[in-house]
Design a protein around this motif. Structure first.
Motif, PDB file in Angstrom:
ATOM      1  N   GLU A  30       4.095 -22.582  61.570  1.00  0.00           N
ATOM      2  CA  GLU A  30       5.466 -22.091  61.697  1.00  0.00           C
ATOM      3  C   GLU A  30       6.236 -22.176  60.379  1.00  0.00           C
ATOM      4  N   LEU A  31       5.575 -22.699  59.350  1.00  0.00           N
ATOM      5  CA  LEU A  31       6.269 -22.951  58.096  1.00  0.00           C
ATOM      6  C   LEU A  31       6.718 -21.662  57.414  1.00  0.00           C
ATOM      7  N   LEU A  32       5.900 -20.625  57.482  1.00  0.00           N
ATOM      8  CA  LEU A  32       6.226 -19.374  56.809  1.00  0.00           C
ATOM      9  C   LEU A  32       7.529 -18.778  57.336  1.00  0.00           C
ATOM     10  N   GLY A  33       7.685 -18.748  58.663  1.00  0.00           N
ATOM     11  CA  GLY A  33       8.905 -18.197  59.242  1.00  0.00           C
ATOM     12  C   GLY A  33      10.130 -18.996  58.859  1.00  0.00           C
ATOM     13  N   ALA A  59       7.264 -10.263  56.830  1.00  0.00           N
ATOM     14  CA  ALA A  59       6.426 -11.028  55.901  1.00  0.00           C
ATOM     15  C   ALA A  59       5.309 -11.803  56.601  1.00  0.00           C
ATOM     16  N   PRO A  60       5.597 -12.500  57.721  1.00  0.00           N
ATOM     17  CA  PRO A  60       4.495 -13.227  58.381  1.00  0.00           C
ATOM     18  C   PRO A  60       3.348 -12.314  58.792  1.00  0.00           C
ATOM     19  N   ARG A  61       3.680 -11.127  59.314  1.00  0.00           N
ATOM     20  CA  ARG A  61       2.621 -10.207  59.737  1.00  0.00           C
ATOM     21  C   ARG A  61       1.831  -9.673  58.548  1.00  0.00           C
ATOM     22  N   VAL A  62       2.548  -9.410  57.430  1.00  0.00           N
ATOM     23  CA  VAL A  62       1.872  -8.913  56.226  1.00  0.00           C
ATOM     24  C   VAL A  62       0.883  -9.950  55.706  1.00  0.00           C
ATOM     25  N   LEU A  63       1.318 -11.200  55.630  1.00  0.00           N
ATOM     26  CA  LEU A  63       0.455 -12.259  55.115  1.00  0.00           C
ATOM     27  C   LEU A  63      -0.691 -12.557  56.071  1.00  0.00           C
ATOM     28  N   SER A  64      -0.437 -12.476  57.363  1.00  0.00           N
ATOM     29  CA  SER A  64      -1.497 -12.726  58.340  1.00  0.00           C
ATOM     30  C   SER A  64      -2.588 -11.669  58.259  1.00  0.00           C
ATOM     31  N   LYS A  65      -2.186 -10.437  57.992  1.00  0.00           N
ATOM     32  CA  LYS A  65      -3.157  -9.340  57.960  1.00  0.00           C
ATOM     33  C   LYS A  65      -3.885  -9.250  56.625  1.00  0.00           C
ATOM     34  N   LEU A  66      -3.159  -9.418  55.519  1.00  0.00           N
ATOM     35  CA  LEU A  66      -3.743  -9.200  54.196  1.00  0.00           C
ATOM     36  C   LEU A  66      -4.176 -10.490  53.503  1.00  0.00           C
ATOM     37  N   GLY A  67      -3.535 -11.614  53.818  1.00  0.00           N
ATOM     38  CA  GLY A  67      -3.871 -12.870  53.158  1.00  0.00           C
ATOM     39  C   GLY A  67      -3.061 -13.077  51.885  1.00  0.00           C
ATOM     40  N   TYR A  68      -2.951 -14.334  51.488  1.00  0.00           N
ATOM     41  CA  TYR A  68      -2.122 -14.681  50.336  1.00  0.00           C
ATOM     42  C   TYR A  68      -2.660 -14.090  49.032  1.00  0.00           C
ATOM     43  N   ARG A  69      -3.966 -14.105  48.863  1.00  0.00           N
ATOM     44  CA  ARG A  69      -4.523 -13.630  47.594  1.00  0.00           C
ATOM     45  C   ARG A  69      -4.177 -12.168  47.357  1.00  0.00           C
ATOM     46  N   GLN A  70      -4.454 -11.333  48.322  1.00  0.00           N
ATOM     47  CA  GLN A  70      -4.209  -9.904  48.144  1.00  0.00           C
ATOM     48  C   GLN A  70      -2.723  -9.608  48.013  1.00  0.00           C
ATOM     49  N   VAL A  71      -1.906 -10.291  48.813  1.00  0.00           N
ATOM     50  CA  VAL A  71      -0.456 -10.060  48.746  1.00  0.00           C
ATOM     51  C   VAL A  71       0.095 -10.439  47.381  1.00  0.00           C
ATOM     52  N   LEU A  72      -0.250 -11.628  46.882  1.00  0.00           N
ATOM     53  CA  LEU A  72       0.330 -12.096  45.630  1.00  0.00           C
ATOM     54  C   LEU A  72      -0.164 -11.292  44.423  1.00  0.00           C
ATOM     55  N   VAL A  73      -1.436 -10.928  44.419  1.00  0.00           N
ATOM     56  CA  VAL A  73      -1.951 -10.129  43.298  1.00  0.00           C
ATOM     57  C   VAL A  73      -1.289  -8.751  43.262  1.00  0.00           C
ATOM     58  N   ARG A  88     -10.034 -15.710  49.327  1.00  0.00           N
ATOM     59  CA  ARG A  88      -9.589 -14.808  50.379  1.00  0.00           C
ATOM     60  C   ARG A  88      -8.958 -15.541  51.558  1.00  0.00           C
ATOM     61  N   ASN A  89      -9.455 -16.734  51.879  1.00  0.00           N
ATOM     62  CA  ASN A  89      -8.941 -17.446  53.045  1.00  0.00           C
ATOM     63  C   ASN A  89      -7.902 -18.511  52.691  1.00  0.00           C
ATOM     64  N   ASP A  90      -7.484 -18.573  51.444  1.00  0.00           N
ATOM     65  CA  ASP A  90      -6.458 -19.556  51.058  1.00  0.00           C
ATOM     66  C   ASP A  90      -5.160 -19.285  51.806  1.00  0.00           C
ATOM     67  N   GLY A  91      -4.555 -20.359  52.305  1.00  0.00           N
ATOM     68  CA  GLY A  91      -3.264 -20.246  52.982  1.00  0.00           C
ATOM     69  C   GLY A  91      -3.352 -19.847  54.439  1.00  0.00           C
ATOM     70  N   GLU A  92      -4.560 -19.735  55.005  1.00  0.00           N
ATOM     71  CA  GLU A  92      -4.678 -19.314  56.398  1.00  0.00           C
ATOM     72  C   GLU A  92      -4.107 -20.344  57.366  1.00  0.00           C
ATOM     73  N   SER A  93      -4.019 -21.603  56.938  1.00  0.00           N
ATOM     74  CA  SER A  93      -3.408 -22.622  57.797  1.00  0.00           C
ATOM     75  C   SER A  93      -1.931 -22.324  58.026  1.00  0.00           C
ATOM     76  N   ILE A  94      -1.349 -21.515  57.135  1.00  0.00           N
ATOM     77  CA  ILE A  94       0.058 -21.135  57.264  1.00  0.00           C
ATOM     78  C   ILE A  94       0.192 -19.736  57.861  1.00  0.00           C
ATOM     79  N   SER A  95      -0.552 -18.787  57.323  1.00  0.00           N
ATOM     80  CA  SER A  95      -0.393 -17.395  57.761  1.00  0.00           C
ATOM     81  C   SER A  95      -1.021 -17.105  59.112  1.00  0.00           C
ATOM     82  N   LYS A  96      -2.085 -17.868  59.483  1.00  0.00           N
ATOM     83  CA  LYS A  96      -2.765 -17.606  60.742  1.00  0.00           C
ATOM     84  C   LYS A  96      -2.797 -18.810  61.673  1.00  0.00           C
ATOM     85  N   GLY A  97      -2.223 -19.922  61.194  1.00  0.00           N
ATOM     86  CA  GLY A  97      -2.174 -21.096  62.057  1.00  0.00           C
ATOM     87  C   GLY A  97      -3.269 -22.081  61.740  1.00  0.00           C
TER      88      GLY A  97
END
Length: 478
Positions: free
Chosen positions: A130-133, A317-331, A455-464
């Motif tokens: 829930e941290l991202l929201g 933003a939560p949906r974007v990060l959940s679908k694409l992941g932090y790496r792809q979004v930030l790059v 690719r899976n970095d940050g999934e504990s936040i974006s996907k739970g």
């Protein structure tokens, strides 16, 4: 206190305090000429009113984590709001420049405690899923405060008195204090670590000197030799802190946290990205008012679409990060920010307003996604006991990056402008266009920092998170 009640009100508490701080940090700049006339001094002599606040932040933020761990988030956050509000009253009642400087120093102390301690309370209250929201909600005031500050300040100064600028903080501060008393959780550090006094002196003094240099760099009132000596002193102090911290069990800022890959990439990548983004609040008013010849209020209106887009981004933003992941979004998003900055080099007197508004919307959209991503990724792999330290380090480097960004924007513009008088509208506009292109390239290059993410970095936040992380991240408010 019921955890659902805390989760409901805590983001509002932190967002309100952060908005008050961010608005105040920029609103004063507009009122400097009026304040100078009222206090019977020159506007240039009031530079210390602006820099004193920045210096307090540089000194106060590094020690904020230790204070929160020792005395609790509720007491420290409430005290920070009280100090900030009281100092605002003193600013409004100031009879001379020295009194104003002292009041701004006190105000900066309150501001230095608000930002990292509020973020720490958010991180410890919400599970990572829930941290991202929550962070996305809180970061909006940080985006819109600097945009609204110049406009609101100009309107207040034009209609009433510059003193009202400071008095408007009083009702906001009182409401925030009530909410803190009712709904703020009270977290303490797990370890009663001693205060690293030597480290505090080394780091705070080094960052304060560096922040001051960035504020006055390029002014003819300071000799170049003095600037070089002060820069060398700042580097020596910060280098001394790095050596000191490596040999101490409880350092002020535990630099070993940078061994956590996602934290390192998020904080350092964010630092580099803000070098380009941080210059925009300084350059855009110049483009609109000098380059396009617009009045201050019109300039402020053109900057508001950026704030509107930033607020809208928090919904997706939560949906974007959940679908694409932090790496792809930030790059990709960092490159998009750089391209958007570059688009402002095409804005001139003949550019339609709807085009400027469109670019502003894009900038707010990408900026909001960027800051939400960087600020939450920093805590993805940080253990619960280290959240206070992580918040303090992140806040300290963000403050420095903001100062660096403003300095970079002004220095690059001055470089392209040369000795041309600032009344020469076409050449000033050309210099600003070149500055936008330079900042655009800097920002695009900073995206390389995020290539180190997986690719899976940050999934504990974006996907739970999994059950274990969930358990560790959730705390009961006292």
């Amino acid at each position: 206190m019921d955890s659902s009640t805390v989760k409901k009100y805590l983001p509002w508490i932190v967002a309100t305090a952060l908005f008050m701080e961010q608005l105040d940090a920029t609103i004063v700049n507009t009122a400097v000429p009026s304040i100078a006339a009222s206090l019977h001094v020159t506007p240039l002599s009031l530079k210390s009113v602006v820099t004193s606040y920045i210096l307090s932040l540089a000194v106060g933020i590094p020690v904020s984590g230790w204070i929160a761990d020792r005395f609790g988030t509720r007491r420290v956050f409430g005290s920070a709001i009280a100090i900030f509000t009281f100092a605002s009253v003193l600013c409004g009642l100031s009879l001379n420049a020295p009194m104003m400087v002292v009041a701004r120093l006190l105000q900066g102390i309150g501001g230095a405690l608000m930002m990292p301690v509020g973020r720490l309370a958010i991180v410890r209250t919400f599970p990572k899923s829930e941290l991202l929201g929550a962070m996305n909600f809180v970061i909006i005031p940080a985006l819109i405060g600097p945009l609204l500050g110049p406009t609101v300040g100009g309107v207040i100064v034009h209609l009433v008195s510059w003193r009202v600028i400071f008095f408007i903080n009083v009702p906001v501060g009182l409401v925030a204090l009530y909410l803190v008393h009712r709904f703020m959780p009270d977290y303490h550090g797990q370890d009663k670590r001693p205060l690293d006094v030597v480290g505090m002196i080394l780091f705070s003094t080094g960052t304060a000197i560096l922040s001051w240099l960035l504020e006055i760099f390029g002014e003819h009132t300071v000799e170049p030799v003095t600037e070089i000596l002060m820069l060398a002193m700042s580097v020596a102090l910060l280098g001394g802190y790095a050596w000191h911290a490596a040999n101490r069990k409880y350092p002020l800022l535990r630099l070993a946290l940078f061994k956590v890959r996602t934290f390192r990439i998020s904080v350092l990548g964010g630092f580099l990205t803000r070098l380009g983004v941080g210059g925009m609040p300084f350059l855009l008013p110049l483009l609109y008012q000098v380059g396009l010849g617009l009045p201050a209020w019109h300039s402020g209106l053109l900057m508001m679409p950026t704030a509107a887009a930033a607020m809208g981004m928090k919904l997706i933003a939560p949906r974007v990060l959940s679908k694409l992941g932090y790496r792809q979004v930030l790059v990709v998003n960092t490159v998009c920010i750089g391209l958007t900055i570059g688009l402002f080099s095409l804005v001139g007197p003949s550019t339609p307003s709807y085009v400027i508004i469109g670019i502003g919307l894009l900038q707010g959209f990408f900026n909001s996604l960027q800051f939400s991503s960087m600020n939450t990724l920093a805590y993805a792999d940080v253990e619960g006991k280290d959240t206070s330290m992580a918040s303090t380090i992140s806040s300290s480097l963000q403050q420095l990056s903001m100062s660096f960004g403003l300095a970079a924007g002004s220095l690059i513009t001055a470089w392209f402008l040369g000795n041309v008088p600032q009344s020469n509208q076409p050449l000033v506009t050309s210099a600003l266009h070149h500055a936008f292109l330079a900042l655009s390239v800097m920002t695009i290059l900073s995206s390389a920092m995020f290539w180190g993410l997986r690719r899976n970095d940050g999934e504990s936040i974006s996907k739970g998170p999994g059950p274990r992380v969930e358990e560790e991240s959730t705390s009961a408010a006292q």
